[in-house]
Structures are given as structure tokens and as C-alpha cells.
Design a protein around this motif. Structure first.
Motif, PDB file in Angstrom:
ATOM      1  N   MET A   1     -20.813 -49.605  30.800  1.00 56.96           N
ATOM      2  CA  MET A   1     -21.244 -49.382  32.103  1.00 56.96           C
ATOM      3  C   MET A   1     -22.787 -49.566  32.486  1.00 56.96           C
ATOM      4  SD  MET A   1     -21.153 -44.935  32.091  1.00 56.96           S
ATOM      5  CE  MET A   1     -19.771 -44.480  31.320  1.00 56.96           C
TER       6      MET A   1
ATOM      7  N   GLN B   1     -23.974 -46.502  36.854  1.00 56.44           N
ATOM      8  CA  GLN B   1     -23.039 -45.797  36.459  1.00 56.44           C
ATOM      9  C   GLN B   1     -23.519 -44.474  35.338  1.00 56.44           C
ATOM     10  OE1 GLN B   1     -20.399 -48.688  35.267  1.00 56.44           O
ATOM     11  NE2 GLN B   1     -19.240 -48.705  37.214  1.00 56.44           N
ATOM     12  N   GLN B   2     -24.292 -45.195  34.615  1.00 54.94           N
ATOM     13  CA  GLN B   2     -24.913 -44.130  33.424  1.00 54.94           C
ATOM     14  C   GLN B   2     -25.730 -42.882  33.960  1.00 54.94           C
ATOM     15  OE1 GLN B   2     -27.140 -46.818  30.554  1.00 54.94           O
ATOM     16  NE2 GLN B   2     -25.407 -46.813  29.147  1.00 54.94           N
TER      17      GLN B   2
ATOM     18  N   ILE C   1     -24.662 -38.906  33.851  1.00 61.37           N
ATOM     19  CA  ILE C   1     -25.470 -37.990  33.447  1.00 61.37           C
ATOM     20  C   ILE C   1     -25.738 -36.906  34.567  1.00 61.37           C
ATOM     21  CG2 ILE C   1     -27.817 -37.389  32.839  1.00 61.37           C
ATOM     22  CD1 ILE C   1     -27.980 -40.242  31.537  1.00 61.37           C
TER      23      ILE C   1
ATOM     24  N   VAL D   1     -23.646 -35.849  37.170  1.00 61.19           N
ATOM     25  CA  VAL D   1     -22.536 -35.175  37.249  1.00 61.19           C
ATOM     26  C   VAL D   1     -22.306 -34.055  36.106  1.00 61.19           C
ATOM     27  CG1 VAL D   1     -21.140 -36.676  38.803  1.00 61.19           C
ATOM     28  CG2 VAL D   1     -20.620 -36.742  36.197  1.00 61.19           C
ATOM     29  N   VAL D   2     -22.730 -34.381  35.058  1.00 65.22           N
ATOM     30  CA  VAL D   2     -22.672 -33.589  33.802  1.00 65.22           C
ATOM     31  C   VAL D   2     -23.854 -32.428  33.921  1.00 65.22           C
ATOM     32  CG1 VAL D   2     -23.265 -33.373  31.307  1.00 65.22           C
ATOM     33  CG2 VAL D   2     -21.766 -35.343  31.937  1.00 65.22           C
TER      34      VAL D   2
ATOM     35  N   GLY E   1     -22.161 -30.044  36.683  1.00 61.90           N
ATOM     36  CA  GLY E   1     -21.409 -29.418  35.896  1.00 61.90           C
ATOM     37  C   GLY E   1     -21.700 -28.275  35.240  1.00 61.90           C
TER      38      GLY E   1
ATOM     39  N   PHE F   1     -29.528 -46.219  22.470  1.00 64.06           N
ATOM     40  CA  PHE F   1     -29.955 -45.877  23.919  1.00 64.06           C
ATOM     41  C   PHE F   1     -31.518 -45.772  23.719  1.00 64.06           C
ATOM     42  CE2 PHE F   1     -25.703 -43.870  24.196  1.00 64.06           C
ATOM     43  CZ  PHE F   1     -25.506 -44.467  25.613  1.00 64.06           C
TER      44      PHE F   1
ATOM     45  N   PHE G   1     -33.683 -41.844  27.492  1.00 64.38           N
ATOM     46  CA  PHE G   1     -32.051 -41.155  27.575  1.00 64.38           C
ATOM     47  C   PHE G   1     -32.288 -39.922  27.112  1.00 64.38           C
ATOM     48  CE2 PHE G   1     -30.725 -45.145  29.219  1.00 64.38           C
ATOM     49  CZ  PHE G   1     -29.607 -44.772  30.030  1.00 64.38           C
TER      50      PHE G   1
ATOM     51  N   MET H   1     -32.134 -36.206  29.400  1.00 66.40           N
ATOM     52  CA  MET H   1     -30.909 -35.597  29.321  1.00 66.40           C
ATOM     53  C   MET H   1     -31.299 -34.340  28.809  1.00 66.40           C
ATOM     54  SD  MET H   1     -28.531 -38.665  28.062  1.00 66.40           S
ATOM     55  CE  MET H   1     -26.888 -37.659  27.766  1.00 66.40           C
TER      56      MET H   1
ATOM     57  N   ILE I   1     -22.774 -30.281  25.115  1.00 63.22           N
ATOM     58  CA  ILE I   1     -22.324 -31.275  26.194  1.00 63.22           C
ATOM     59  C   ILE I   1     -23.152 -32.549  25.915  1.00 63.22           C
ATOM     60  CG2 ILE I   1     -23.669 -30.393  28.113  1.00 63.22           C
ATOM     61  CD1 ILE I   1     -20.162 -31.846  28.446  1.00 63.22           C
TER      62      ILE I   1
ATOM     63  N   THR J   1     -21.878 -36.254  25.756  1.00 63.84           N
ATOM     64  CA  THR J   1     -22.311 -36.866  27.088  1.00 63.84           C
ATOM     65  C   THR J   1     -22.618 -38.480  26.519  1.00 63.84           C
ATOM     66  OG1 THR J   1     -22.736 -35.307  28.303  1.00 63.84           O
ATOM     67  CG2 THR J   1     -23.747 -37.316  29.040  1.00 63.84           C
TER      68      THR J   1
ATOM     69  N   LEU K   1     -19.503 -40.363  26.284  1.00 66.32           N
ATOM     70  CA  LEU K   1     -19.054 -40.920  27.449  1.00 66.32           C
ATOM     71  C   LEU K   1     -19.811 -42.008  28.056  1.00 66.32           C
ATOM     72  CD1 LEU K   1     -18.826 -37.258  29.465  1.00 66.32           C
ATOM     73  CD2 LEU K   1     -16.980 -38.676  28.224  1.00 66.32           C
ATOM     74  N   LEU K   2     -21.174 -41.990  27.817  1.00 64.75           N
ATOM     75  CA  LEU K   2     -21.774 -43.051  28.450  1.00 64.75           C
ATOM     76  C   LEU K   2     -21.395 -44.331  27.618  1.00 64.75           C
ATOM     77  CD1 LEU K   2     -25.459 -41.546  28.347  1.00 64.75           C
ATOM     78  CD2 LEU K   2     -24.026 -42.047  30.336  1.00 64.75           C
ATOM     79  N   LEU K   3     -20.744 -44.487  26.434  1.00 64.74           N
ATOM     80  CA  LEU K   3     -20.374 -45.461  25.899  1.00 64.74           C
ATOM     81  C   LEU K   3     -18.785 -46.002  26.243  1.00 64.74           C
ATOM     82  CD1 LEU K   3     -21.808 -44.752  22.175  1.00 64.74           C
ATOM     83  CD2 LEU K   3     -22.720 -46.077  24.022  1.00 64.74           C
ATOM     84  N   MET K   4     -18.407 -45.170  27.144  1.00 58.22           N
ATOM     85  CA  MET K   4     -16.949 -45.298  27.480  1.00 58.22           C
ATOM     86  C   MET K   4     -16.754 -45.858  28.866  1.00 58.22           C
ATOM     87  SD  MET K   4     -14.979 -42.512  25.219  1.00 58.22           S
ATOM     88  CE  MET K   4     -15.558 -41.043  25.785  1.00 58.22           C
ATOM     89  N   ALA K   5     -15.478 -45.985  29.347  1.00 57.82           N
ATOM     90  CA  ALA K   5     -15.402 -46.575  30.670  1.00 57.82           C
ATOM     91  C   ALA K   5     -16.028 -45.427  31.759  1.00 57.82           C
ATOM     92  CB  ALA K   5     -14.022 -47.042  30.948  1.00 57.82           C
ATOM     93  N   PHE K   6     -16.418 -45.945  32.701  1.00 55.51           N
ATOM     94  CA  PHE K   6     -16.754 -45.127  33.850  1.00 55.51           C
ATOM     95  C   PHE K   6     -16.037 -44.068  34.573  1.00 55.51           C
ATOM     96  CE2 PHE K   6     -18.677 -44.737  38.428  1.00 55.51           C
ATOM     97  CZ  PHE K   6     -19.619 -43.744  38.215  1.00 55.51           C
ATOM     98  N   ALA K   7     -15.958 -42.860  34.192  1.00 55.15           N
ATOM     99  CA  ALA K   7     -15.095 -41.629  34.591  1.00 55.15           C
ATOM    100  C   ALA K   7     -15.919 -40.430  35.247  1.00 55.15           C
ATOM    101  CB  ALA K   7     -14.024 -41.396  33.588  1.00 55.15           C
ATOM    102  N   PRO K   8     -16.603 -40.335  36.402  1.00 57.20           N
ATOM    103  CA  PRO K   8     -17.484 -39.256  36.700  1.00 57.20           C
ATOM    104  C   PRO K   8     -16.829 -37.939  36.918  1.00 57.20           C
ATOM    105  CG  PRO K   8     -17.403 -41.011  38.586  1.00 57.20           C
ATOM    106  CD  PRO K   8     -16.945 -41.622  37.247  1.00 57.20           C
TER     107      PRO K   8
ATOM    108  N   ALA L   1     -16.064 -36.465  33.471  1.00 61.89           N
ATOM    109  CA  ALA L   1     -17.459 -36.118  32.845  1.00 61.89           C
ATOM    110  C   ALA L   1     -17.649 -34.698  33.712  1.00 61.89           C
ATOM    111  CB  ALA L   1     -18.408 -37.043  33.044  1.00 61.89           C
ATOM    112  N   PHE L   2     -17.429 -34.545  34.841  1.00 62.63           N
ATOM    113  CA  PHE L   2     -17.723 -33.481  35.378  1.00 62.63           C
ATOM    114  C   PHE L   2     -16.914 -32.268  35.054  1.00 62.63           C
ATOM    115  CE2 PHE L   2     -17.076 -30.727  39.436  1.00 62.63           C
ATOM    116  CZ  PHE L   2     -18.391 -30.368  39.420  1.00 62.63           C
TER     117      PHE L   2
END
Lengths: 108, 235
Positions: free
Chosen positions: A1, A5-6, A10, A12-13, A16, B39, B43, B47, B56, B60, B63-70, B73-74
Motif C-alpha cells: 500500500m 492508500q494508507q 485510515i 474510511v475507518v 465508519g 509503522f 501512525f 490513529m 478496530i 486496521t 488492514l494497512l499491511l494487506m491489499a488496498f480495499a477501502p 475497511a469501511f
């Protein structure tokens, strides 16, 4: 990412999470009369939710293996007993937590 | 000078001392966890400031270490934090009359702020709106402070903290119990406990919250008539 993208992830989290906190206030604003069933839920939900929070805080305990949640049950027992006896929140929480820490560090 | 704001700031602090212990530790654990994943310390600090919801934030991190999937995540954030919906319904009245502070009170409505603000009964001379504001603010500060501590100093922490997180369980048990000792009827409290336990057994630790919420709602709505009749006619 990528960094962008990071940051989006963050953001969108945050979005939500805030949606879950703000939603009830948006749907039922102060200047409009709140429907009766919502007022009813507002009155009756809290004790049930406080119960859910108690269970939520021990959800990851090993209830079906290992010590079968014995240290946690003993800790909760001490918390309840201390509180019914002295009715002092800080004393109860400090006492219960210290008891539990001694239990898991030195006894079990 | 004892202005209403200062009085409330002082009165709110004791109510949050257990959170000071719990959040410093849990926040530090989060800071350490994030930096251990590689990180930059900024961060976890930011956060914790903006998300301000324990579980969460840990999710998260992954999630930040995986493929981008906003979108995913939402949705995940909504599901993990769904219980806040109930806090909102419960606080409609209490938060409606506090003026401009309302936005921050709702922003900072984590489990701990909700349960303290719902149950605390500060002295009548204390402004309740400011009291709830400071409870929320202190909790927020402890959480960001803990995360900062862990992110920056994690490698130096050596004190044996095993079991310290029980402070959160102790807090929720006390708040539940205090409410129990004050209420005339325990119907709702019992529904909450029983449905949560059954749901935890059926769905497991990671997926039981939403079924529990649905179960509680269905039961309360199904028994609304008798429950309301008993409200009007207390023992």
C-alpha cells in the motif's frame, strides 16, 4: 500500500466508526419529536448494553479449555463482593485488578 | 477561581482514574504493536487520536499491511463498532442539551466514555454537560497518551503487566453492578447478560456482538407492551 492508500484506509475507518457513533443523533435530531419506540429503547437498552459490555470484556478468555475462565470468575467475584461491601468504585476496581494480577502472575 | 468549567474538570477526573490505568496500558500495547509491524510512531498516535476505538485500531493495523480495499475497511469499521449505535440511542436525551460540546461528546463516545457518562451522577452543583465533556476528553487523552508512550518508548517497558487489562473488566462489572443496585427492575440487564452469553457460545468471540444486538432488540420490541406497563407501575 502506498502512503496515500494508507491514509485513505485510515480515513474510511474513522468515517465508519463515526457513522456508528453519530447515526442515532442524525436520525433523531433534538428539534424533532423522537418516536415513542425510540424513547422506549433509549430507556430500556442501557442496562442490556452494560451487560453486553461485561461479556464483551471477557470474550477472549479461554472458557472451554485451560483454566476454564477460573481466574476471571474469581476476579469478578472479588469485584462484586468488594463493591457490595464498600460501594466505592475506585477501591473496587483497584482491589479487583490487583487481586487478578496476583492470581495470574503468582498462583496460576 | 472555581468556574463551573473548572469544577466539572475536577469532578470528572476521579471517575476516569480506572481508564487512566487501562488506556495507558492498552494504548501502549497498541503503540508497541504498530511499531513492531514497522509503522512510524506517528501512525498509532494519529490513529488513536482520530479513530479512538480500541479493537478496530488493532484490526486496521493489519488492514494497512494487506491489499488496498477501502470499502471493505469501511464496512469492517461499521460492523466492529456497531454497538455504538445503541450508545447513541441511549444518549439521545443526555447529549441533546449540552450545546456545542455535543459534537465532541459523540465523536469520543467509546465504550468507557459511554458507560461512565450514562451512569455517573455528579453532585447537582456540577454542570453535567461539562462533566461528560471532561470524562470524554480525559479518556481521549489517556488513549492517545498511552499509544504515544508505547510507540516511542515500547522497548524500555519491562514491568510485569500481566493481568493489568483486567482493569477494563473490573470497570464494566462495577458499572453494570452499580446500575443494577440502583434500578428497580432487572429485566433489561438480565436480557443483556443472557443474550450475550448465549450468543458468545453460539457465534464465538469474533462474531457475537451483532447477533447479540439483534437479539436484545427483538426481545425488547416483542415485550414492549408488558415492559412499559411495568415501568409505569414500579414495585
Amino acid at each position: 500500500m502506498t502512503l496515500t492508500q494508507q491514509i485513505i484506509t485510515i480515513a474510511v475507518v474513522v468515517l465508519g466508526t463515526m457513522l456508528t457513533r453519530f447515526l442515532a443523533f442524525w436520525i433523531f435530531p433534538a428539534h424533532k419529536p423522537t418516536p415513542g419506540y425510540v424513547l422506549f429503547l433509549g430507556r430500556l437498552l442501557p442496562p442490556a448494553v452494560l451487560g453486553l459490555l461485561v461479556i464483551y470484556s471477557v470474550k477472549d478468555v479461554e472458557w472451554t479449555s485451560g483454566l476454564y475462565g477460573l481466574p476471571e470468575l474469581l476476579g469478578i467475584g472479588v469485584v462484586v463482593a468488594l463493591h457490595v461491601w464498600k460501594r466505592n468504585m475506585l477501591l473496587t476496581i483497584a482491589g479487583g485488578t490487583l487481586f487478578y494480577m496476583v492470581l495470574v502472575q503468582f498462583v496460576f | 477561581m472555581a468556574t463551573p468549567v473548572r469544577l466539572a474538570a475536577r469532578a470528572a477526573f476521579p471517575a476516569t482514574i480506572p481508564i487512566l490505568a487501562g488506556f495507558t496500558f492498552l494504548g501502549a500495547a497498541y503503540g508497541i504493536y504498530m511499531t513492531s509491524l514497522g509503522f512510524h510512531p506517528i501512525f498509532p498516535i494519529l490513529m488513536s487520536f482520530f479513530i479512538f476505538a480500541g479493537s478496530i485500531e488493532f484490526i486496521t493495523a493489519n488492514l494497512l499491511l494487506m491489499a488496498f480495499a477501502p470499502f471493505q475497511a469501511f464496512l469492517l469499521a461499521i460492523m466492529v463498532n456497531a454497538r455504538h449505535l445503541f450508545y447513541g440511542l441511549s444518549m439521545l436525551d443526555k447529549y441533546h442539551s449540552v450545546g456545542k460540546k455535543k459534537f465532541y461528546l459523540i465523536f469520543g463516545m467509546c465504550d468507557e466514555s459511554f458507560s461512565i457518562n450514562y451512569t455517573a451522577k455528579p453532585d447537582p452543583s456540577i454542570d453535567k454537560g461539562w462533566f461528560m465533556f471532561f470524562v470524554t476528553l480525559y479518556n481521549h487523552m489517556y488513549w492517545v497518551g498511552g499509544s504515544t508512550l508505547g510507540a516511542l518508548l515500547g522497548q524500555y517497558i519491562t514491568f510485569n503487566t500481566e493481568g493489568l487489562l483486567f482493569v477494563m473488566t473490573a470497570l464494566f462489572v462495577v458499572i453494570f453492578l452499580e446500575n443494577w443496585l440502583q434500578e428497580k427492575r432487572h429485566t433489561s440487564a438480565l436480557i443483556g447478560l443472557v443474550v450475550s452469553v448465549v450468543s458468545l457460545m453460539v457465534f464465538g468471540a469474533n462474531q457475537f456482538v451483532i447477533p447479540t444486538m439483534i437479539g436484545i432488540l427483538v426481545i425488547l420490541i416483542a415485550f414492549r407492551k408488558p415492559l412499559e406497563r411495568r415501568e409505569v407501575k414500579p414495585l
